[in-house]
Scaffold this motif. Sequence first.
Motif, PDB file in Angstrom:
ATOM      1  N   LEU A 272       0.819  -1.140   0.125  1.00  0.00           N
ATOM      2  CA  LEU A 272      -0.058   0.163   0.078  1.00  0.00           C
ATOM      3  C   LEU A 272       0.933   1.174   0.042  1.00  0.00           C
ATOM      4  N   GLY A 273       0.346   2.345  -0.657  1.00  0.00           N
ATOM      5  CA  GLY A 273       1.180   3.455  -0.770  1.00  0.00           C
ATOM      6  C   GLY A 273       1.577   4.253   0.475  1.00  0.00           C
ATOM      7  N   GLN A 274       2.453   5.018   0.690  1.00  0.00           N
ATOM      8  CA  GLN A 274       2.782   5.710   1.832  1.00  0.00           C
ATOM      9  C   GLN A 274       1.441   6.727   2.120  1.00  0.00           C
ATOM     10  N   GLY A 275       0.915   6.867   3.190  1.00  0.00           N
ATOM     11  CA  GLY A 275      -0.305   7.678   3.643  1.00  0.00           C
ATOM     12  C   GLY A 275      -1.387   7.039   3.665  1.00  0.00           C
ATOM     13  N   THR A 276      -1.648   5.862   2.839  1.00  0.00           N
ATOM     14  CA  THR A 276      -2.631   5.037   2.959  1.00  0.00           C
ATOM     15  C   THR A 276      -3.461   4.822   3.990  1.00  0.00           C
ATOM     16  N   HIS A 277      -4.779   5.002   4.253  1.00  0.00           N
ATOM     17  CA  HIS A 277      -5.492   4.558   5.404  1.00  0.00           C
ATOM     18  C   HIS A 277      -6.087   3.119   5.347  1.00  0.00           C
ATOM     19  N   ALA A 278      -5.614   1.987   5.806  1.00  0.00           N
ATOM     20  CA  ALA A 278      -5.762   0.758   5.595  1.00  0.00           C
ATOM     21  C   ALA A 278      -6.467  -0.182   6.521  1.00  0.00           C
ATOM     22  N   VAL A 279      -7.356  -0.964   6.070  1.00  0.00           N
ATOM     23  CA  VAL A 279      -7.884  -1.937   6.868  1.00  0.00           C
ATOM     24  C   VAL A 279      -7.702  -3.272   5.952  1.00  0.00           C
ATOM     25  N   LEU A 280      -6.674  -3.780   6.610  1.00  0.00           N
ATOM     26  CA  LEU A 280      -5.935  -5.013   5.886  1.00  0.00           C
ATOM     27  C   LEU A 280      -6.241  -6.447   6.691  1.00  0.00           C
ATOM     28  N   ARG A 281      -6.868  -7.313   5.794  1.00  0.00           N
ATOM     29  CA  ARG A 281      -6.984  -8.608   6.527  1.00  0.00           C
ATOM     30  C   ARG A 281      -5.799  -9.489   6.560  1.00  0.00           C
ATOM     31  N   GLY A 282      -5.308  -9.983   7.573  1.00  0.00           N
ATOM     32  CA  GLY A 282      -4.252 -10.989   7.754  1.00  0.00           C
ATOM     33  C   GLY A 282      -4.501 -12.201   7.810  1.00  0.00           C
ATOM     34  N   GLY A 283      -3.800 -13.165   8.449  1.00  0.00           N
ATOM     35  CA  GLY A 283      -3.958 -14.453   8.559  1.00  0.00           C
ATOM     36  C   GLY A 283      -3.857 -15.370   7.528  1.00  0.00           C
TER      37      GLY A 283
END
Lengths: 283, 283
Positions: A272-283
């Motif tokens: 993801l680019g710098q500054g991105t607001h992220a909701v990232l699924r892990g696992g």
Amino acid sequence: MRSSLECIPCFARQAIDAVRVAVNDEAQRMTVMRRIMGELSLIDFRQPPPVAARTIHRILRSETGVDDPFRGAKERFTAMAMELLPSFEKRIARYADRFAAAVRLAVAGNVIDLGAKGDLTEEEAFDAVGRALDEPVAGDIGALERAVSSASKILYVADNAGELVFDRPLIGMLPAGCVTVAVRGVPVINDATREDAVAAGIPDIAAVIDNGSDAPGTVLEDCGSEFLRAYQNADLVISKGQGNYETLSDEDKNIFFLFKVKCPVVAGHSGLGQGTHAVLRGG
Amino acid sequence: MRSSLECIPCFARQAIDAVRVAVNDEAQRMTVMRRIMGELSLIDFRQPPPVAARTIHRILRSETGVDDPFRGAKERFTAMAMELLPSFEKRIARYADRFAAAVRLAVAGNVIDLGAKGDLTEEEAFDAVGRALDEPVAGDIGALERAVSSASKILYVADNAGELVFDRPLIGMLPAGCVTVAVRGVPVINDATREDAVAAGIPDIAAVIDNGSDAPGTVLEDCGSEFLRAYQNADLVISKGQGNYETLSDEDKNIFFLFKVKCPVVAGHSGLGQGTHAVLRGG
């Protein structure tokens, strides 16, 4: 994730920020910084950045005798966030998708990170939070909402003081009685501890535990049994901030990372680019 | 001037820039960086920044076997500057005060500093140089012009490759036969050496010597006898760039520093804001 060469100047900068707050004497600051550079000459790049940061902040505490250099900053950010919270709650109430708005606020609150930007002012931080409520988030907020609705034990791994206030609307929307909020065991940078959770009013809406660790992240082998039990038992983990992402992103767990991408190393790892607001699924 | 705590992250970043160019293997890069951190644990903050930078780049050369990692970058910047020089010379010819315009170009050329900004592109650099010709310079260009007119032996201490091309109009306006241009004795970062001076056509307009040193600045106790003789005999020194300012600013000498302020440490020492294009009288 592993540490990168690019973490080194950032570790040095973080240490300078802390030593400037903790120590007045420039000669003593230089002595402390020399010791920290010596420690960085032994860095194990296979470990995530919070492992080296933990060592650095241990040296800072032992060399300066100051256990919590950012105590004042944490209190200021929490107090200002508490003042602003009612207006953010009103704004969230006006959105059709209140859950998504609460998630966006929680992610935006992650800008309050004195590890990433030591000279961040309250004004900069709260301006950024205010603007972010209407900005898009990279990731699938619907997937997080579905995961929440089917979870029975949620562990919410907090990140920074002040930010934790902006986690409140989201924590308040999680199923009542199912949520444990975890903070750091020992003060490190401006990461939230029990004291900050209390000041943010978290005990009124969820159980609060600490992870027993002094790393600015979640280094599992370093965490206490109460945290590890909560982590093992949780069927959903919501992890806030870069430090928790750096330490938990390789874990095999039902986990969502909510954070702002604040450095090129995390940008590279997450894609993801710098500054991105992220909701990232892990696992 | 002394080194500052804030120099440390900058040294680390400089070293990373160089090691990324010189070494392909990430594990070897990490080994080199660990050694450099070990060296920084011994830093003597009473010395100017180029003294520690010299040590770092010695380690880089010995550990990587690459003597001149920025050779390619230096050649690209010089070639592009040589292409642009005729148009800059035409622009300068249109100014009423051609001396001042040549000084502004020389100062603007100091943006070509891969020590301050390792990822600087040719486009960024030459855009900045083009814009700077009409921008004000902090300092008294008239005083420099008067000093030049009463000088009989001028030592022009060059800084970076590429930048040296933009020094040509100014060097060409100095009294013929009175000027010696000094470059570094050994490649370090993108500082100009004899090879770069030749590529910039400097031998056609002035005598060229090297300082016999591998520091990215002018560490007098490190310089060779030819340079020291020229320095002692000069009745005027024109010093280009931050590295030369950092190492010569405390000298008792008739000296003018022409540079762009590129870091908070030099800003603090000089009292000039970051980004300032400066013509500062020393001595």
